[in-house]
Design an enzyme around this catalytic site. Structure first.
Site, short mmCIF file in Angstrom:
data_model
loop_
_atom_site.label_atom_id
_atom_site.label_comp_id
_atom_site.label_asym_id
_atom_site.label_seq_id
_atom_site.Cartn_x
_atom_site.Cartn_y
_atom_site.Cartn_z
N HIS A 495 8.12 -1.47 -3.50
CA HIS A 495 7.02 -0.24 -3.65
C HIS A 495 7.59 1.03 -3.08
O HIS A 495 7.57 2.01 -3.81
CB HIS A 495 5.79 -0.73 -3.26
CG HIS A 495 4.52 0.12 -3.62
ND1 HIS A 495 3.67 -0.07 -4.48
CD2 HIS A 495 4.51 1.43 -2.77
CE1 HIS A 495 2.83 0.88 -4.30
NE2 HIS A 495 3.20 1.82 -3.54
N GLU A 496 7.82 1.12 -2.07
CA GLU A 496 8.17 2.35 -1.37
C GLU A 496 9.49 2.98 -1.80
O GLU A 496 9.58 4.00 -2.16
CB GLU A 496 8.31 2.19 0.16
CG GLU A 496 6.77 1.74 0.88
CD GLU A 496 5.59 2.57 0.46
OE1 GLU A 496 5.86 3.81 0.07
OE2 GLU A 496 4.41 2.12 0.63
N HIS A 499 8.88 4.51 -5.15
CA HIS A 499 8.28 5.86 -4.99
C HIS A 499 9.34 6.87 -5.30
O HIS A 499 8.91 7.89 -5.58
CB HIS A 499 7.39 5.88 -3.83
CG HIS A 499 6.06 5.37 -3.93
ND1 HIS A 499 5.27 5.60 -5.09
CD2 HIS A 499 5.33 4.81 -3.36
CE1 HIS A 499 4.05 5.37 -4.81
NE2 HIS A 499 4.05 4.61 -3.87
N GLU A 557 1.68 4.96 -8.35
CA GLU A 557 1.21 3.68 -7.65
C GLU A 557 1.47 2.54 -8.63
O GLU A 557 2.10 1.44 -8.04
CB GLU A 557 0.08 3.65 -7.08
CG GLU A 557 -0.08 4.83 -5.92
CD GLU A 557 0.78 4.72 -4.92
OE1 GLU A 557 1.16 3.52 -4.67
OE2 GLU A 557 0.86 5.81 -4.27
N ASP A 561 4.22 -0.37 -7.82
CA ASP A 561 3.73 -1.86 -7.83
C ASP A 561 4.96 -2.59 -8.74
O ASP A 561 5.22 -3.77 -8.23
CB ASP A 561 2.32 -2.05 -8.34
CG ASP A 561 1.36 -1.49 -7.05
OD1 ASP A 561 1.62 -1.54 -6.09
OD2 ASP A 561 -0.06 -1.43 -7.38
N HIS A 622 -4.49 5.05 -6.02
CA HIS A 622 -3.95 3.49 -6.24
C HIS A 622 -4.99 2.71 -7.13
O HIS A 622 -6.16 3.10 -7.22
CB HIS A 622 -4.21 2.79 -4.88
CG HIS A 622 -3.10 3.27 -3.82
ND1 HIS A 622 -3.33 4.28 -2.84
CD2 HIS A 622 -1.86 2.94 -3.60
CE1 HIS A 622 -2.45 4.57 -1.95
NE2 HIS A 622 -1.47 3.79 -2.61
N ARG A 628 -4.38 -4.37 -9.22
CA ARG A 628 -2.87 -4.24 -8.69
C ARG A 628 -2.37 -5.84 -8.67
O ARG A 628 -1.24 -5.95 -8.53
CB ARG A 628 -2.90 -3.88 -7.22
CG ARG A 628 -3.41 -2.41 -7.23
CD ARG A 628 -3.28 -1.93 -5.56
NE ARG A 628 -1.79 -1.55 -5.39
CZ ARG A 628 -1.73 -0.88 -4.21
NH1 ARG A 628 -2.45 -0.31 -3.38
NH2 ARG A 628 -0.34 -0.49 -4.10
ZN LIG Z 1 2.59 3.74 -3.00
#
Ligand SMILES: [Zn+2]
Length: 660
Positions: A495-496, A499, A557, A561, A622, A628
């Protein structure tokens, strides 16, 4: 789990049904989920550490200061004895709060810009203008002053502008008048003047730009000198404002970055159109609102009534929890030093590093396979992914007492003067940020607090950060099978990384500079792909509340995800290929591929109140927990395969979106 639920129709219910059934939302919370549960457990650990009496061999000046700050916070008897005196003292210091003083007037020296500057400098309260020092988005090795539109007293502009929010507005208004009355205002006068303050704040909310229009960082960014700023917005004395709060000398050639030029234009007009008394009343109201959680009991009672309406909570947090949170937020590195001593193992760092490398490899493969990106951009994107700095656990410098103590050198606390300690913390926090203006950016350093359950990507450092607080179960354990670790912290890592390539992150290059490094055609294709995700999420509603998801505000986000899940699943498959299949878990009739997705979903178990659902939908970037789970899994071919979901079932729709 809820084994009666069909995983192909509602995987959130399947994974979280049992968790959600056996947990209740505590009276002092507006939601309860696995993150909050971990956060609570962390608080208990920190309580033990901060309540240790008498200095220990591992204590340093900073950790001792954190302990004194905590002691002063917990001692409510002394706080009551001290009473409101320090609050009156700061109002006096600011020239008086007009609502309390019928004879309030301004003298010749009075300048609104000085008032705002002083609030920023002494009380760390950026009111009407968000302003701080940070690396320049277009030149990440240089610090620059940045300006943006401010936060409001209530959580977002919608709370002021929507008719359906009358109840919130009324509760807020009541809270304002009560604080004024408690501090000595005559009640009719408090109501009259606070009505003007609220009207002003509604006008202010109106001139802010809605979040939905604030996604293109490159378009918002504007660098200009103070001279240019004065020419554009002459209603405001910029030099006086900056000279009041910046600890270094500035001239009209000083450059600043504005992220909200349209707002700043309108603000200039609004200030001119508003009388001095209302402006001052508003600013000091906002100062008091910010400080009110730290004030005496009678203020807490009124605050509790306001929060009951705003958040649906029926009682205030327990005192020690408030104090732990406060000290950890304000002295995070000192608290972090104590935390890692007992709760962070060096092996976790090595494992996390190994996982990051596997995730990055998976990301790079997916990048190479993507059919919408041209080869040249792919090559540069891969360079960016490979250049990402990995920050795990805690920054090294906190192990060095001298280095750590330097950060808090300016702070001296008194265990029987909590409110004064709070003011010292704010002034110190402001100074620590603003003094950087003439310093050079130290790219090898990082400053995320260790004892938090969260992870980060910083676009203008191009770094990914995994604090010690998140390297624990459910996300990670040395005892877990790899399937659970990849479904947990693995997805968080992915996820990071992703980004760095979402709608915002993609605008920054590998040095963390805002620069167009994609060609126009590829950008256009990215937008088409992203639009698929936006449309998909915009069709979702959060049940049982019936609020629609804002697909645009949450797009970054959601992209992260979806990418994170896909990358981590692939990384896990590669791990299995290299190391062989893992042994089945005794007594569990799910295979490891199924467990991967189950652990991912269980991270998002949780329940919330209606007030919190609305708050999340309006303010959070988010998507809420159930979404999610729903979004990324219904885009995953692998999920459909391992749970054998027929095409067209809710969790395996025919139409899928994919970016990374
Ligand atoms: Zn995030």
């Amino acid at each position: 789990m809820d084994k009666t639920a069909d995983p192909c129709e509602d995987f959130f219910q399947y994974a979280c049904g049992e968790w959600n059934r056996i947990h209740i939302i505590p009276e002092d919370k507006s939601s309860y989920n696995t993150f909050e549960k971990l956060h609570d457990e962390l608080q208990v650990k920190l309580k033990g550490l901060l309540e240790e009496s008498s200095p220990k061999p591992y204590d340093t000046e900073s950790t001792l200061k954190a302990k004194v700050l905590y002691q002063s916070c917990i001692d409510t008897n002394i706080i009551e004895v001290v009473g409101d005196k320090p609050v009156h003292a700061i109002l006096k210091d600011m020239g008086g709060w007009p609502v309390l003083d019928p004879s309030w007037s301004t003298d010749q020296d009075w300048q609104f810009e000085k008032l705002l500057g002083k609030l920023r400098k002494v009380y760390n309260a950026p009111i009407l203008l968000e302003s701080w020092v940070a690396p320049d988005d277009k030149n990440s090795s240089v610090y620059i002053v940045q300006l943006d539109q401010p936060t409001l007293g209530m959580p977002s502009r919608e709370y002021y502008l929507k008719d359906m929010d009358l109840e919130y507005k009324q509760a807020y208004f009541k809270y304002m008048t009560q604080i004024a009355t408690l501090l000595g205002a005559e009640s009719d006068e408090a109501a009259r003047q606070m009505q003007l303050v609220l009207d002003f704040e509604i006008a202010l909310a109106n001139i802010t730009t809605p979040q939905i229009e604030r996604h293109d960082t490159g378009a918002m960014y504007q660098k200009l000198s103070l001279r240019e700023l004065r020419n554009k917005v002459p209603q405001f004395d910029w030099m006086t404002y900056f000279k009041t709060y910046l600890p270094v000398n500035v001239t009209e050639d000083e450059e600043v970055v504005s992220m909200a030029m349209e707002y700043i234009h309108k603000l200039g007009n609004l200030i001119v159109a508003t009388d001095k008394k209302t402006l001052t009343n508003y600013c000091l109201w906002r100062l008091l609102l910010g400080l009110s959680p730290e004030m005496t009991e009678k203020f807490q009672k009124q605050r509790g009534e306001y929060l009951r309406v705003l958040q649906g909570v029926s009682r205030d947090k327990v005192r020690w929890q408030k104090c732990i949170e406060y000290v950890n937020e304000r002295m995070g590195m000192a608290v972090g030093k104590l935390f890692i001593k007992d709760y962070f193992r060096k092996e976790s760092k090595d494992t996390a590093l190994e996982m990051i490398h596997n995730l990055r490899e998976a990301f790079n493969e997916i990048l190479m396979e993507s059919d919408w990106m041209d080869d040249e951009t792919k090559a540069v994107a891969m360079e960016k992914a490979n250049a990402m700095n990995e920050r795990i656990g805690y920054p090294e410098f906190i192990l060095n007492a001298t280095e750590l103590d330097k950060i808090y050198a300016g702070l001296q606390f008194n265990s029987s003067a909590y409110f004064e300690n709070v003011l010292k913390v704010e002034a110190h926090g402001a100074y620590q940020n603003l003094k950087q203006l003439r310093e050079t950016v130290k790219k090898d350093q990082w400053h995320q607090d260790p004892a938090v359950v969260n992870a980060f990507y910083n676009p203008n450092m191009n770094d990914i950060v995994f604090p010690a607080g998140i390297l624990q179960p459910l996300f990670y354990s040395a005892e877990f099978p790899k399937s659970l670790n990849y479904g947990g912290i693995g997805v968080v890592i992915g996820h990071e990384i992703t980004h760095g390539f979402d709608d915002k992150g993609r605008q920054y290059n590998k040095e963390g500079n805002l620069r167009q490094w994609w060609n126009n055609e590829t950008i256009e294709r990215f937008r088409e792909q992203a639009q698929c995700t936006i449309d998909q999420y915009s069709k979702y509603t959060l049940e049982p509340f019936g609020y629609s998801i804002n697909g645009r505000n949450t797009q970054g986000e959601n992209i992260a995800d979806n990418g994170g899940l896909k990358e981590s699943y692939r990384a896990y498959q590669k791990w299995v290929k290299r190391n062989g299949e893992e042994q089945p878990l005794p007594g569990i009739d799910l295979n490891h591929n199924q467990l991967f997705f189950l652990n991912y979903a269980q991270i998002w178990c949780g329940i919330m109140r209606d007030e919190e659902a609305l708050h999340k939908i309006r303010t959070s970037v988010h998507s809420p927990g159930p979404i999610r789970v729903l979004g990324p899994l219904s885009n995953s071919h692998e999920f459909a395969e391992v749970y054998q979901c027929r095409s067209g079932s809710r969790m395996n729709p025919v139409h899928k979106c994919s970016l990374w």
